[in-house]
Write a protein that holds these residues in place. Structure first.
Motif, PDB file in Angstrom:
ATOM      1  N   ASP A 260      -1.044  -6.509   1.710  1.00 50.37           N
ATOM      2  CA  ASP A 260      -0.813  -5.179   2.901  1.00 50.37           C
ATOM      3  C   ASP A 260      -1.649  -5.206   4.388  1.00 50.37           C
ATOM      4  OD1 ASP A 260       1.197  -2.216   2.461  1.00 50.37           O
ATOM      5  OD2 ASP A 260      -0.686  -1.826   4.380  1.00 50.37           O
TER       6      ASP A 260
ATOM      7  N   VAL B  98      -5.838  -1.664  -0.521  1.00 49.87           N
ATOM      8  CA  VAL B  98      -5.420  -1.329  -1.593  1.00 49.87           C
ATOM      9  C   VAL B  98      -7.001  -1.062  -2.330  1.00 49.87           C
ATOM     10  CG1 VAL B  98      -4.076  -1.483  -3.046  1.00 49.87           C
ATOM     11  CG2 VAL B  98      -3.074  -2.171  -1.125  1.00 49.87           C
TER      12      VAL B  98
ATOM     13  N   ALA C  75       0.718  -1.163  -0.059  1.00 47.76           N
ATOM     14  CA  ALA C  75      -0.313  -0.320   0.015  1.00 47.76           C
ATOM     15  C   ALA C  75       0.520   1.225   0.277  1.00 47.76           C
ATOM     16  CB  ALA C  75      -1.159   0.387   1.434  1.00 47.76           C
ATOM     17  N   PRO C  76       0.717   2.181  -0.681  1.00 46.05           N
ATOM     18  CA  PRO C  76      -0.575   2.432  -1.690  1.00 46.05           C
ATOM     19  C   PRO C  76      -1.078   1.696  -2.367  1.00 46.05           C
ATOM     20  CG  PRO C  76       0.591   4.126  -1.292  1.00 46.05           C
ATOM     21  CD  PRO C  76       0.946   3.904  -0.889  1.00 46.05           C
TER      22      PRO C  76
END
Ligand SMILES: C[S@@+](CC[C@H](N)C(=O)[O-])C[C@H]1O[C@@H](n2cnc3c(N)ncnc32)[C@H](O)[C@@H]1O
Length: 200
Positions: free
Chosen positions: A71, A75, A49-50
């Protein structure tokens, strides 16, 4: 002499180039130097992420590649290649599930994971995360596969590098220009995965 790009310039450039974060340029520089992501390949991105590394990975693998990103944070991305994202902790991943999603073993495992920094023991937390990354890589990479992972320089750094060399024929550390000068973060880059050990 080539002019150095400052961190603010990377930030501005990421906006202009349509990347979600300036860390995109770290992966670009790592890949330019070490050829980590093959065209048409399967890539596992831990701590994605992002999603700016996944944007770069999508460009590198092309339409026939497959990405899996993990993550703690969810996302949201639009990419041209096949991709899957998992919201979860890398310490709790099932390697078989990751390979199922990708349709086979990965060519490359990448990790840009950083612990929450507190100014005390960050390097130890980073080393702990790197060991989790190495464990996942051992059970998801194809023999001959590649690895790129972020680590904070500190007390455990040399040990983690040694542990990487047990799994890969070549491993070294490298700090891309796009990494902040003052940051303790660096990357371990490894090639030629030897294959999962039978009795580690
Ligand atoms: C520097 S950011 C990654 C940036 C990303 N490479 C990009 O270009 O967009 C580090 C990420 O590691 C994630 N992270 C930290 N610990 C994690 C864990 N145990 N499991 C999964 N993700 C984790 C954080 O949530 C954070 O999004």
């Amino acid at each position: 002499m080539a002019r150095r790009v400052t961190q603010d310039q990377y930030f501005k450039k990421a906006k202009e180039d349509g990347y979600l974060a300036r860390s995109a340029y770290k992966l670009k520089q790592l890949n330019d130097r070490f050829d980590l992501v093959p065209q048409g390949g399967r890539v596992l991105d831990l701590g994605c992420a992002p999603g700016s590394w996944m944007q770069v990975e999508a460009e590198l693998v092309g339409l026939r590649g497959t990405l899996v990103g993990v993550d703690l944070k969810p996302v949201e991305l639009k990419l041209k290649c096949e991709f899957h994202t998992i919201a979860g902790d890398i310490n709790k991943l099932d390697p078989e599930h990751l390979k199922e999603l990708a349709g086979g073993q990965f060519d490359t495992v990448l990790s840009d994971i950083a612990p929450n920094t507190t100014g005390h023991g960050d390097d130890l937390r980073s080393a702990h995360l790197c060991r989790a990354v190495l464990n996942i890589a051992e059970h998801t990479l194809r023999p001959g596969g590649r690895l790129g992972m972020k680590i904070f320089d500190g007390a455990e750094f040399q040990d983690v590098l040694k542990e990487t060399r047990v799994l890969f024929q070549q491993a070294k550390s490298y700090k891309p220009d796009a990494t902040r000068d003052v940051s303790r973060e660096t990357y371990i880059v490894a090639r030629n995965f030897r294959g999962a050990r039978v009795n580690p």
